[in-house]
Design an enzyme around this catalytic site. Structure first.
Site, PDB file in Angstrom:
ATOM      1  N   ASP A  64      59.706  53.596  14.151  1.00 59.33           N
ATOM      2  CA  ASP A  64      59.658  53.164  15.540  1.00 59.33           C
ATOM      3  C   ASP A  64      59.075  51.790  15.842  1.00 59.33           C
ATOM      4  O   ASP A  64      59.771  50.871  16.248  1.00 59.33           O
ATOM      5  CB  ASP A  64      58.931  54.226  16.376  1.00 59.33           C
ATOM      6  CG  ASP A  64      57.632  54.711  15.737  1.00 59.33           C
ATOM      7  OD1 ASP A  64      57.117  54.035  14.843  1.00 59.33           O
ATOM      8  OD2 ASP A  64      57.124  55.758  16.174  1.00 59.33           O
ATOM      9  N   GLU A 114      55.188  58.117  25.300  1.00 58.58           N
ATOM     10  CA  GLU A 114      56.401  57.312  25.103  1.00 58.58           C
ATOM     11  C   GLU A 114      57.414  57.426  26.231  1.00 58.58           C
ATOM     12  O   GLU A 114      58.061  56.427  26.614  1.00 58.58           O
ATOM     13  CB  GLU A 114      57.055  57.680  23.764  1.00 58.58           C
ATOM     14  CG  GLU A 114      56.277  57.230  22.541  1.00 58.58           C
ATOM     15  CD  GLU A 114      55.097  58.136  22.232  1.00 58.58           C
ATOM     16  OE1 GLU A 114      54.163  57.672  21.557  1.00 58.58           O
ATOM     17  OE2 GLU A 114      55.111  59.312  22.661  1.00 58.58           O
TER      18      GLU A 114
END
Length: 644
Positions: free
Chosen positions: A396, A530
Site C-alpha cells: 500500500d 483508511e
C-alpha cells in the site's frame, strides 16, 4: 541393493554385509556433510544459520541470486497494521491490528510487518554492528548545510497552516459535527492520560496501558502520534501536556528491537509534523536524534533496509521472521521517503535523502513482472522473492509515497511522478476489477492469479488516486477522479453492508459475495482510518456532500459500537449485532481516524493540500519549495539536499 556387485568385495554373506554397511555409512556421512555445509552458502539463509551461530556472531553475507522460497511462516500478530500505515499467513484472531500479515505499511501504517505490535520473533540477519561512518562523521563533524530557519520556512507556505479561523465551517450542522469529533478526541486522550500515561496505547476495558515490542523500547506512541491532532483541534492544554512529556520523558536511548517502518511513520513523522506546525525546537532535536538511530538498517549489500533494527549502539538489523527468505517488505522500505527527505532538510545532512534515493535507484533497475511491484524483495541480492502484489497490506504505502513525494517536492520530483503513473497503469491493467454488481475494487495478484479480495488497508487508494488526478497523462484527470470515486464507493459499501456500519478487515468478491467478509478471521475492525481518509480527500477534491454524510455515519457507528466507559475499542465482528470489544485503543485512532474526521468537517484552509502532504500516519509534512527557500537564504549549498 546398489552395492551388491562392487569389485573386490568378498562373496561371503558376512563380508558382503560388512562392506554394505561400511559403504552405506560412508555415503551417508558425505551426504550429511554436503547438506550441512550447503546451509552456509544459501543466500540470506539466516533462519537456518541461527541454529548454529551465536547471537554475537556476524556471519559474512554472500551476494548472489536469491533462493525464492515461498513457504508461508505463521506469525503471532496480536496487533498488526508501512506497515509498516501488515501478508501471507492466516493467524488466529486475538485483539489485532491485523491477523493476517499486512505498516503500515498500511505497512505492515499499514502493513503487517507494519503493525505487529506484540510478541514477534524476527529472523535475525545481523549486519555489521558499526554505524555508517559517513553518518557519524557528517553528524558530529559539522559536514552539514546551513542552519534551517523556521521563520523562512513559514514564509514559503502559500497559506497559514491553520487557516483564517482554524478551519471553522460556516454552517452550523457541520460545525456541530466537527465539535463532536473534537469531543471524541478529548475523551480518548483523557482516558489515555488517566489509565495509560507514558505507555504506547490504552487498553480501555481493563483500564491499563499497553507497551508491546514493536517500538524497540520507545514509549508514549499515543502521545507522539497525538501531538499534531491536539494542536490542530485547538486542544492546547492537552498539547502542552504532550509536549512536556516529550521534552522530559521521551527517552531515545533504548536498546530494543523496533520496526523501522512503525518508528518512522509514528515517531519520526509525529515529531516532524509537531515541529513544522509549532516551531518548538525540542521536536526538531528529538527527531534528528532518532533519525540517526535508524540509519544502520540500511547497512545491507543492496542498501535496502531490513525491517527490524536495534535502536541501541549496536545498530544491528534483521528481517521479520515471517518474511519469505529473509526479505524486506515493499510497504516498509518504500515508506521512508517523505520523512527522510525532511530529516535532510532540517539537519542539512544529505545522507538521509541519499539512503531513500538509493532504494529508488534499485527499484528502477530491476525488472517488474507486468510492470507490478511484488511485496517481497531480498536486501541481499536485490531480487524479488515472491510475486505477490497488493495495493493493500505489504504494498500500500509504497504507492502512496510515490505520488506524495512528487507533490511534496513542489512537483519537481519527476522520477517519483514517472514511477507512480507507471505503477498505476500496471495496477489498472492487472488488478482493478468490476464485480457483477457494478462495484470497482482492486484485487491482489499472486504469481499471475487474481485473489478477488480487498483489504481495509487498500481503501486509502481512493484518496491517493484522487490527489494524483491532476498530474497524470493528458486527458486522464476525470478518469482518475472517477476511479477514485468508484473505489471509495466500494469501501463505503463494505461499511454499509455490515450490522454495525463499520467495515471488516478484508472483504471479498467471489462465491456470490460482494464487499463482504466471508471468513471469520476478516470480520474485525480495529479503529482503522483508511476509508475515512478517502472520504476526506474526496470531499476536498469534489465537495460532494455525500462524503461528509458518509463520514458522519462512521462517527455515529464509532460512538455506538466502539466507545466504552474508558476510551474507544476495536470490535471483533462487524456483522454481530452484539459487539465484542478487543480492548485496544490504537494510537493511529488518535493520529489518523479522528484527525481525518475533523478535517472532513473543517474548511479546506485548515492544512491546505497546496502546502501540506500527509504521511501514512496522517502526520502533515510541508511541501518543500526549494526555490523559495533558496531565495530566502535557508540553504547556502543547494546540492546537499537536492532530490535529484
Amino acid at each position: 541393493m546398489v552395492f551388491r556387485k562392487l569389485p573386490g568385495v568378498s562373496a561371503s554373506g558376512m563380508g558382503l554385509r560388512l562392506s554394505q554397511k561400511f559403504v552405506f555409512l560412508l555415503f551417508l556421512s558425505g551426504l550429511v556433510t554436503l547438506c550441512f555445509g550447503a546451509l552456509f552458502f544459501l543466500p540470506d539463509s539466516v533462519r537456518l544459520k541461527r541454529i548454529f551461530l551465536s547471537k554475537s556472531e556476524n556471519p559474512a553475507v554472500t551476494v548472489g541470486s536469491d533462493n525464492e522460497l515461498s513457504k508461508k511462516v505463521p506469525v503471532d500478530q496480536e496487533h498488526q497494521r508501512a506497515g509498516v500505515k501488515g501478508g501471507e499467513a492466516n493467524v488466529k484472531l486475538k485483539v489485532s491490528r491485523k491477523p493476517s500479515v499486512t505498516h503500515g505499511a498500511r505497512t505492515v501504517e499499514r502493513s503487517v510487518g507494519s503493525r505487529a505490535q506484540d510478541e514477534w520473533s524476527p529472523a535475525r540477519a545481523h549486519e555489521p554492528a558499526a554505524r555508517d561512518e559517513r553518518v557519524t562523521s557528517a553528524a558530529h563533524n559539522g559536514q552539514r548545510g546551513s542552519a534551517f530557519s523556521y521563520e523562512m520556512f513559514k514564509k514559503c507556505l502559500l497559506k497559514p497552516a491553520l487557516g483564517k479561523d482554524q478551519g471553522k465551517p460556516s454552517d452550523s450542522e457541520t460545525l456541530q459535527r466537527r465539535e463532536k469529533v473534537k469531543e471524541m478526541m478529548k475523551f480518548a486522550w483523557d482516558n489515555y492520560k488517566q489509565y495509560a500515561w507514558g505507555k504506547n496505547e490504552l487498553r480501555p476495558l481493563t483500564r491499563n496501558g499497553h507497551i508491546g515490542n514493536m517500538f524497540g523500547g520507545l514509549r508514549g506512541a499515543s502521545i507522539v502520534d497525538s501531538l499534531d491532532t491536539l494542536y490542530i483541534m485547538g486542544l492546547m492544554e492537552e498539547y502542552e501536556e504532550a509536549k512536556e512529556w516529550v521534552q522530559n520523558n521521551l527517552d531515545l536511548n533504548s536498546n530494543g528491537e523496533a520496526s523501522l517502518f512503525e518508528v518512522n511513520i509514528r515517531y519520526v513523522g509525529g515529531l516532524l509534523s509537531a515541529f513544522y506546525l509549532t516551531g518548538a525546537e525540542i521536536f526538531k532535536q528529538k527527531v534528528l536524534e532518532l533519525g540517526e538511530k535508524l540509519l544502520p538498517a540500511f547497512n545491507t549489500p543492496t542498501g535496502i533496509p531490513r525491517g527490524v533494527i536495534n535502536l541501541g549502539s549496536s545498530g544491528t538489523s534483521w528481517s521479520w521472521g515471517w518474511a519469505s527468505a529473509g526479505s524486506s517488505i515493499l510497504a516498509e522500505f518504500g515508506t521512508l521517503h517523505l520523512e527522510f527527505v525532511h530529516l535532510s532538510e532540517l539537519s542539512g545532512n544529505p545522507v538521509f535523502t541519499e539512503k531513500v534515493m538509493n532504494i529508488r535507484k534499485l527499484l528502477n533497475k530491476i525488472e517488474k513482472p507486468h510492470g507490478l511491484y511484488p511485496n517481497f524483495l531480498s536486501p541481499v541480492s536485490g531480487n524479488w522473492v515472491q510475486h505477490h502484489v497488493s495495493i493493500g497490506g505489504l504494498g500500500d504505502s509504497f504507492y502512496e509515497y510515490l505520488i506524495k513525494s512528487y507533490l511534496m517536492s513542489d512537483k519537481t520530483d519527476e522520477e517519483a511522478k514517472k514511477m507512480y503513473y507507471s505503477a498505476m497503469e500496471a495496477i489498472e491493467t492487472n488488478l482493478v476489477q468490476k464485480s457483477p454488481g457494478g462495484l470497482t475494487y482492486v484485487a491482489e495478484w499472486r504469481g499471475g492469479i487474481l485473489d478477488h479480495k480487498m483489504g481495509h488497508l487498500a481503501c486509502f487508494s481512493g484518496g491517493m488516486i484522487g490527489i494524483g488526478a491532476d498530474d497524470g497523462p493528458a486527458g486522464q484527470k476525470q478518469h482518475y477522479l472517477d476511479l477514485a470515486a468508484e473505489i471509495t464507493h466500494t469501501c463505503h459499501e463494505s461499511y454499509s453492508r455490515s450490522a454495525t456500519k463499520l467495515g471488516p478487515e478484508a472483504f471479498r468478491f467471489d462465491g456470490g459475495a460482494e464487499a463482504t467478509a466471508t471468513r471469520l478471521s476478516d470480520r474485525y475492525y480495529i479503529l482503522r482510518p483508511e476509508v475515512i481518509e478517502s472520504y476526506m480527500y474526496m470531499w476536498r477534491l469534489t465537495h460532494d456532500p455525500k462524503y461528509r454524510e458518509w463520514g458522519w455515519e462512521a462517527v455515529e457507528a464509532l460512538e455506538k459500537h466502539c466507545r466504552v466507559d474508558a476510551g474507544f475499542s476495536g470490535i471483533r465482528d462487524v456483522y454481530a449485532s452484539t459487539v465484542s470489544h478487543d480492548n485496544m485503543q490504537q494510537s493511529f485512532f488518535l493520529s489518523e481516524t479522528l484527525k481525518y474526521l475533523y478535517l472532513l468537517f473543517s474548511d479546506d484552509d485548515l492544512l491546505p493540500l497546496e502546502d501540506w502532504v500527509f504521511n501514512t500516519e496522517a502526520h502533515p509534512l510541508p511541501v518543500i519549495r526549494k526555490r523559495c527557500l533558496q531565495e530566502h537564504g535557508t540553504r547556502q549549498d543547494d546540492g546537499q539536499t537536492s532530490l535529484e
